[in-house]
Write an enzyme that holds these catalytic residues in place. Structure first.
Site, PDB file in Angstrom:
ATOM      1  N   CYS A   1       1.012  -1.384  -0.379  1.00 56.52           N
ATOM      2  CA  CYS A   1      -0.073  -0.158  -0.015  1.00 56.52           C
ATOM      3  C   CYS A   1       0.947   1.243  -0.274  1.00 56.52           C
ATOM      4  O   CYS A   1       0.981   2.215  -0.746  1.00 56.52           O
ATOM      5  CB  CYS A   1      -1.097  -0.072   1.525  1.00 56.52           C
TER       6      CYS A   1
ATOM      7  N   ARG B   1      -8.829  -4.014  -1.775  1.00 55.60           N
ATOM      8  CA  ARG B   1      -7.665  -3.909  -2.671  1.00 55.60           C
ATOM      9  C   ARG B   1      -8.024  -3.131  -4.112  1.00 55.60           C
ATOM     10  O   ARG B   1      -7.732  -3.780  -4.954  1.00 55.60           O
ATOM     11  CB  ARG B   1      -6.423  -4.501  -3.118  1.00 55.60           C
TER      12      ARG B   1
END
EC number: 1.11.1.26
Length: 216
Positions: free
Chosen positions: A57, A134
């Site tokens: 991330c 995601r």
């Protein structure tokens, strides 16, 4: 649900599908209160990540911060979202700045109850954590979901591919042309197929009615 977060979408609604209006939400973010309605009239990329302070991330947010100007040139706003709190987001973007010198200038929304994630189909209704968050959603200027992509927690997104997809969506928005496999900005597009028998019979080649490049 936190006091500063509201959702118009109901938890019982079915998963969001392409071509449907994106569920409106308002929530706290690193750039102040965010309301999805404020982004009408331009493209929006809403992208979720499983957690702050994680390697994949962090690499994505650094890359997106560096590419923010390219999205802006395409009149596309960016909104990040995760289940972490606003204070976690603030600490994370400070760490990113100190580590890389990059400033995350787009809003990062908190979704601690995961209501937004569920409304967008980023996680299942019964999910207990944000491990699957995601997902990237492209919302057009009319507030309609036009594309979405999902990646596992252990694989990062490709920023060039996100930019390519955005431009393909913008070029084909009116329905007259289509983006073929491996299309890149500047490549020829294809004409939308004609749907009458007379069209299929009138071309010089048997493929003229459905497999013809469009004029640039």
């Amino acid at each position: 649900m936190p006091r500063d977060q509201t959702m118009e979408a109901q938890p019982e609604r079915p998963p969001l599908r392409l071509g449907e209006p994106a569920p409106r939400f308002s929530a706290r973010s690193t750039q102040g209160p965010v309301d999805l309605a404020d982004f009408r009239g331009r493209w929006l990329m809403l992208f979720a990540h499983p957690a702050d302070f994680t390697p994949v991330c962090t690499s994505e947010f650094v890359a997106l911060a560096r590419a923010a100007g390219e999205f802006e040139k395409l009149d596309c706003a960016l909104i990040g979202i995760s289940a972490d709190s606003l204070y976690s987001h603030l600490a994370w973007i400070r760490m990113i700045h100190d580590l890389t010198g990059e400033t995350v200038g787009f809003p990062v929304v908190e979704d601690p109850t995961m209501e937004i994630a569920r409304a967008y189909g980023m996680i299942g209704r019964g999910a207990q954590d944000a491990g699957a968050m995601r997902m990237t959603c492209f919302i057009d200027p009319d507030g309609v979901l036009q594309a979405s992509t999902s990646y596992p927690a252990n694989v990062g997104r490709s920023i060039p591919e996100l930019l390519r997809l955005l431009q393909a969506l913008q070029h084909t928005q009116n329905g007259d042309v289509l983006a073929p496999a491996d299309w890149q900005p500047g490549d020829p597009l294809f004409k939308a197929p004609r749907e009458m028998a007379s069209d299929a019979l009138s071309g010089t080649l048997p493929t003229d009615w459905f497999f013809t490049k469009a004029d640039k």
